[in-house]
Design an enzyme around this catalytic site. Structure first.
Site, short mmCIF file in Angstrom:
data_model
loop_
_atom_site.label_atom_id
_atom_site.label_comp_id
_atom_site.label_asym_id
_atom_site.label_seq_id
_atom_site.Cartn_x
_atom_site.Cartn_y
_atom_site.Cartn_z
N ASN A 1 87.79 -63.06 64.97
CA ASN A 1 88.72 -64.05 63.91
C ASN A 1 89.79 -63.11 63.73
O ASN A 1 89.93 -61.89 63.78
CB ASN A 1 87.96 -64.11 62.42
CG ASN A 1 86.62 -65.00 62.46
OD1 ASN A 1 86.65 -65.79 63.07
ND2 ASN A 1 85.96 -64.74 61.43
N ASP B 1 92.16 -61.96 60.75
CA ASP B 1 91.99 -61.79 59.41
C ASP B 1 93.26 -61.94 58.67
O ASP B 1 94.11 -61.15 58.92
CB ASP B 1 91.20 -60.66 59.01
CG ASP B 1 89.78 -60.33 59.36
OD1 ASP B 1 89.28 -61.54 59.47
OD2 ASP B 1 89.33 -59.42 59.15
N LYS C 1 82.87 -61.02 62.36
CA LYS C 1 81.79 -59.88 62.35
C LYS C 1 81.37 -59.55 63.64
O LYS C 1 81.08 -58.39 64.03
CB LYS C 1 80.74 -60.53 61.54
CG LYS C 1 81.07 -60.75 60.37
CD LYS C 1 79.87 -61.34 59.32
CE LYS C 1 80.19 -61.91 57.91
NZ LYS C 1 80.94 -61.14 57.26
N ASP D 1 88.60 -50.75 50.55
CA ASP D 1 88.47 -52.13 51.05
C ASP D 1 87.04 -51.90 51.83
O ASP D 1 86.85 -51.50 52.68
CB ASP D 1 89.63 -52.40 52.20
CG ASP D 1 89.38 -53.80 52.66
OD1 ASP D 1 88.36 -54.62 52.25
OD2 ASP D 1 90.25 -54.15 53.75
N ALA E 1 84.27 -55.24 56.42
CA ALA E 1 83.82 -54.48 57.76
C ALA E 1 83.00 -53.37 57.62
O ALA E 1 82.49 -52.88 58.51
CB ALA E 1 85.00 -54.43 58.78
N ALA E 2 82.67 -53.06 56.47
CA ALA E 2 81.81 -51.80 56.10
C ALA E 2 80.56 -52.22 56.52
O ALA E 2 79.76 -51.17 57.33
CB ALA E 2 81.64 -51.63 54.52
N GLY E 3 80.17 -53.52 56.63
CA GLY E 3 78.77 -53.67 57.18
C GLY E 3 78.76 -53.64 58.53
O GLY E 3 77.61 -53.40 59.18
N ASP E 4 79.68 -54.16 59.18
CA ASP E 4 79.86 -54.21 60.39
C ASP E 4 79.85 -52.93 61.10
O ASP E 4 79.43 -52.67 62.14
CB ASP E 4 81.19 -54.87 61.00
CG ASP E 4 81.29 -56.49 60.42
OD1 ASP E 4 80.14 -56.89 60.17
OD2 ASP E 4 82.51 -57.04 60.00
O1 RIB Z 1 82.60 -58.57 57.96
C1 RIB Z 1 83.79 -58.84 57.67
C2 RIB Z 1 84.39 -59.88 58.40
O2 RIB Z 1 83.85 -61.33 58.12
C3 RIB Z 1 85.94 -60.11 58.53
O3 RIB Z 1 86.81 -59.28 59.62
C4 RIB Z 1 86.16 -61.54 58.75
O4 RIB Z 1 86.69 -62.04 60.07
C5 RIB Z 1 84.55 -62.39 58.53
O5 RIB Z 1 84.17 -62.70 59.86
#
Ligand code: RIB
Length: 299
Positions: free
Chosen positions: A10, A12, A39, A241, A244-247
């Site tokens: 995506n 953002d 994600k 922020d 994306a911490a979970g990512d």
């Molecule tokens: O986990 C964060 C992500 O969730 C963002 O980058 C957004 O694009 C959504 O997919």
């Protein structure tokens, strides 16, 4: 150290706000910017920055955003041969409001992500079979995720985000399930678990036989394995922020598992990667390098 990621890509659009609007309300934001996200792509970049050989399987539109995001993945050393281009849909877009406390609210318009076909998975089957770890989320169609999981030869890690009910047959192939509190509540059919006791109750209601790692943000993570719960605390950081911490956590977990780390050590590594991502603004710009995680762990 080979990791395959099947998931979303995506752009953002982030608007910094003094607070999040309520339904029906218009508020003035502070400023805005665009960064690469999604994600799937975030988790791919997270694993690549930690030193993994990563292949991304996904779909973008035939537009500038798609070309730029794929170029960004390539610049991270990620193999994008299985990122297909959809002539009839735009690239995925996430609209993110980010408040002063670092909390976000996200709406995703999936675009091409929603059109990832099962035949794209068939083409990528050898990559999925060979990867030590395959990482999945739920921002691409469930039939593609189900088909891909069936091809995996190594460990399947599923981050069930955004949460939705999942077929039992698919869950049976998942080695490590990585929900946050909200996703655990949806999957288990319980309220969002606020306390560790409530997490334990939700895990019991979930009845998943494999390993579960529940991410708890500033509280770290809980591992459930063979009926035993282990809490892994997070380091103290100043979050700006949490996007994306979970990512970063999932990429870190995939990295460590691909190196045969024991689960507790892998989760400790992932917790530190996730914490670092919360100290910088933006999704992919915030994802840490291996050296940065090592340095935080040394203290
Ligand atoms: O986990 C964060 C992500 O969730 C963002 O980058 C957004 O694009 C959504 O997919």
């Amino acid at each position: 150290m080979t990791v395959a990621v099947v998931g979303s890509i995506n752009q953002d659009l982030v608007v910094r706000v003094p607070r999040h609007p309520v339904p029906g309300e218009t508020i003035l934001g502070i400023d805005h910017f665009t960064v690469s996200g999604g994600k799937g792509a975030n988790q791919a970049v997270a694993a690549a920055r930690l030193g993994c050989d990563v292949t991304m399987i996904g779909r973008v539109g035939d537009d500038d955003a798609g070309r730029s995001m794929v170029a960004g993945l390539r610049a991270e050393g990620i193999d994008t041969r299985h990122v297909s281009v959809d002539a009839d849909a735009g690239s995925g877009l996430a609209v993110i409001t980010l408040d002063d406390a670092g909390e976000n609210a996200i709406v995703v318009s999936p675009g091409a992500n929603a059109r990832l076909p099962v035949n794209a998975i068939t083409a990528a089957a050898p990559v999925l079979a060979a990867a030590r770890v395959a990482l999945f989320q739920l921002e691409v169609p469930l039939p593609a995720v189900v088909a891909a999981i069936a091809e995996v030869g190594g460990v399947v890690i599923l981050n069930p985000a955004p949460a939705q009910p999942l077929p039992t047959s698919m869950l049976a192939r998942v080695g490590i399930l990585v929900p946050n509190r909200t996703e655990l509540g949806v999957l288990a059919g319980t309220d969002e678990p606020e306390t560790l006791d409530a997490v334990e109750d939700a895990l019991a209601a979930l009845g998943f036989a494999g390993r579960v790692v529940v991410t708890l943000g500033a509280d770290g993570a809980v591992i459930a394995e063979g009926g035993v719960l282990t809490h892994v605390p997070a380091p103290t950081i100043d979050p700006v922020d949490t996007t994306a911490a979970g990512d970063a956590f999932c990429g870190g977990l995939a990295d460590a598992i691909s190196r045969d780390a024991p689960l507790v050590e892998a989760v400790r590594w992932a917790v530190h990667a996730g914490a670092l991502a919360a100290t910088k603004i933006g999704a992919q710009p915030s994802l840490p390098t291996r050296d940065a995680v090592l340095s935080l762990m040394r203290g």
